[in-house]
Write a protein that holds these residues in place. Structure first.
Motif, PDB file in Angstrom:
ATOM      1  N   ASP A  88      38.753  28.734  43.949  1.00 51.94           N
ATOM      2  CA  ASP A  88      38.557  29.513  42.721  1.00 51.94           C
ATOM      3  C   ASP A  88      39.473  28.913  41.666  1.00 51.94           C
ATOM      4  N   PRO A  89      38.917  28.202  40.661  1.00 53.43           N
ATOM      5  CA  PRO A  89      39.753  27.560  39.644  1.00 53.43           C
ATOM      6  C   PRO A  89      40.277  28.516  38.574  1.00 53.43           C
ATOM      7  N   PHE A  90      39.787  29.750  38.547  1.00 54.61           N
ATOM      8  CA  PHE A  90      40.306  30.802  37.657  1.00 54.61           C
ATOM      9  C   PHE A  90      40.729  31.976  38.541  1.00 54.61           C
ATOM     10  N   ALA A  91      41.624  31.751  39.463  1.00 54.36           N
ATOM     11  CA  ALA A  91      41.830  32.667  40.583  1.00 54.36           C
ATOM     12  C   ALA A  91      42.451  33.998  40.198  1.00 54.36           C
ATOM     13  N   GLY A  92      43.345  34.021  39.189  1.00 57.93           N
ATOM     14  CA  GLY A  92      44.080  35.247  38.941  1.00 57.93           C
ATOM     15  C   GLY A  92      44.828  35.660  40.193  1.00 57.93           C
ATOM     16  N   SER A  93      44.754  36.926  40.543  1.00 58.73           N
ATOM     17  CA  SER A  93      45.458  37.399  41.733  1.00 58.73           C
ATOM     18  C   SER A  93      44.747  37.029  43.029  1.00 58.73           C
ATOM     19  N   GLY A  94      43.513  36.516  42.913  1.00 60.41           N
ATOM     20  CA  GLY A  94      42.836  35.998  44.104  1.00 60.41           C
ATOM     21  C   GLY A  94      41.829  36.925  44.744  1.00 60.41           C
ATOM     22  N   ALA A  95      41.236  37.858  43.977  1.00 62.27           N
ATOM     23  CA  ALA A  95      40.308  38.821  44.566  1.00 62.27           C
ATOM     24  C   ALA A  95      39.103  38.140  45.213  1.00 62.27           C
ATOM     25  N   LEU A  96      38.555  37.113  44.566  1.00 63.97           N
ATOM     26  CA  LEU A  96      37.389  36.441  45.123  1.00 63.97           C
ATOM     27  C   LEU A  96      37.743  35.671  46.388  1.00 63.97           C
ATOM     28  N   ILE A  97      38.886  35.035  46.402  1.00 64.04           N
ATOM     29  CA  ILE A  97      39.314  34.325  47.613  1.00 64.04           C
ATOM     30  C   ILE A  97      39.606  35.316  48.734  1.00 64.04           C
ATOM     31  N   ALA A  98      40.210  36.457  48.408  1.00 62.24           N
ATOM     32  CA  ALA A  98      40.477  37.474  49.426  1.00 62.24           C
ATOM     33  C   ALA A  98      39.179  37.946  50.077  1.00 62.24           C
ATOM     34  N   ALA A  99      38.110  38.043  49.274  1.00 57.41           N
ATOM     35  CA  ALA A  99      36.815  38.422  49.830  1.00 57.41           C
ATOM     36  C   ALA A  99      36.210  37.279  50.641  1.00 57.41           C
ATOM     37  N   ARG A 100      36.334  36.054  50.147  1.00 53.41           N
ATOM     38  CA  ARG A 100      35.700  34.915  50.829  1.00 53.41           C
ATOM     39  C   ARG A 100      36.327  34.614  52.182  1.00 53.41           C
ATOM     40  N   ILE A 101      37.619  34.833  52.339  1.00 52.18           N
ATOM     41  CA  ILE A 101      38.254  34.486  53.623  1.00 52.18           C
ATOM     42  C   ILE A 101      37.951  35.514  54.709  1.00 52.18           C
TER      43      ILE A 101
END
Length: 343
Positions: free
Chosen positions: A181-194
């Protein structure tokens, strides 16, 4: 029941997650048939309230009339004889409502006989709901499923249910995936993807450099999640063709102060994303709906094909989710692109 404005994504996710067949849907609720375990359905991140339908009666004039009819049908619906205390709840179009005392008393007597339990108005035990929806020609009598506590949404971040639905829209995951996620912020999308199979996840945000943005604690302590402070337009720390999945929510230009208009920022970022994304990779991008036309054109100009798009409401704001992939380059002509067929 789910967050309003996400219905199409919810239906798609339910079909994939619990092999569900949708029999009714409106802007904030869906009724499905599924053989999945109750515990699995109740644990889905994008479900706000979940109920097992025990029975239904035809919708007539009002909910109070239906409650009387429900009371007469309860003995035939085989409620579990648990002996637990219970509550009675009544809902019309997602809002709690009251019913006359005599109708409530009849239903209480019927449920007590069927379950061997006692009414406990202040909570605890099971919850039995009588539910009406404006476009549904039945009144449903349901038992509410317990749900685990959901994490709070960080200020300015995507809610976990929205993040999960965006990730699910990509439709595939592999144990070897490298996710960015190149615009990750706090990482909500990555937290969902993992929550799905992956090998490495990368959160990149300029805010990491000056401390204005912090990763979610559950991401910061993982060794398979890496934080970068790269500019999304260049992604200088990442080599070419090293990423399998990009899932991102660029600034919409409504509350963020940027040095260029949002559409220009997205256009520049798409160049960097195309460089690092493998030819068989996937991209999911959430944008303000007012920018959707410009962003769609930038996708095409940057070598991406949009396979699917969804119109959503995010906290009441119209948004569009694009899901697609790099356009394969012809072996005979490296400058020529071959269209990707839609899915």
């Amino acid at each position: 029941m789910h967050t309003a404005g996400l219905g199409e994504l919810v239906a798609m996710s339910l079909a994939a997650d619990v092999d569900a067949h949708v029999v009714y849907a409106d802007d904030s609720a869906v009724v499905i048939n599924t053989k999945a375990a109750e515990s699995k359905i109740g644990s889905l991140a994008y479900v706000k309230n979940c109920f097992v339908v025990l029975g239904s009666v035809p919708r007539r004039r009002d909910l109070a009339e239906a409650v009387g009819t429900v009371s007469g049908q309860v003995p035939g619906w085989r409620l579990q004889r648990t002996g637990k205390p219970y509550r009675l709840m009544f809902s019309e179009d997602g809002k709690l409502t009251g019913v006359p005392g005599n109708a409530r008393a009849r239903l209480e007597a019927a449920v007590s006989r069927a379950t061997a339990g006692r009414l406990q108005p202040r909570g605890g035990g099971d919850e039995y709901w009588t539910i009406g929806r404006r476009d549904l020609d039945e009144i449903l009598f349901c038992r509410r499923l317990p749900r685990p506590k959901r994490p709070e949404t960080p200020k300015g971040g995507l809610a976990p249910d929205v993040a999960t639905l965006i990730v699910n829209a990509i439709g595939r995951s592999r144990p070897g995936d490298v996710v960015l996620d190149p615009f990750a912020g706090s990482g909500a999308l990555i937290a969902a993807r993992i929550q799905q199979p992956f090998r490495e996840a990368i959160c990149s945000d300029l805010g990491f450099a000056d401390g204005s943005v912090r990763l979610l604690p559950q991401l910061a302590r993982r060794k398979d999640v890496r934080a970068l402070s790269d500019d999304a337009r260049t992604l200088t720390s990442l080599p070419d063709d090293t990423i399998d999945v990009v899932v991102t929510d660029p600034p919409w230009g409504e509350f963020d102060q940027q040095d260029s208009p949002p559409s220009e920022l997205v256009a520049a970022a798409l160049g960097g994303i195309r460089r690092v994304l493998r030819d068989n990779g996937s991209l999911a991008m959430l944008v303000a709906r007012r920018l959707a036309g410009e962003v769609a054109a930038e996708w095409t100009g940057s070598g991406f094909a949009i396979k699917k798009s969804y119109d959503l409401l995010i906290n009441g704001h119209p948004a569009t989710l694009f899901v697609g992939a790099p356009v394969p380059v012809s072996a005979d002509d490296p400058t020529a692109a071959t269209p990707v067929p839609g899915s």
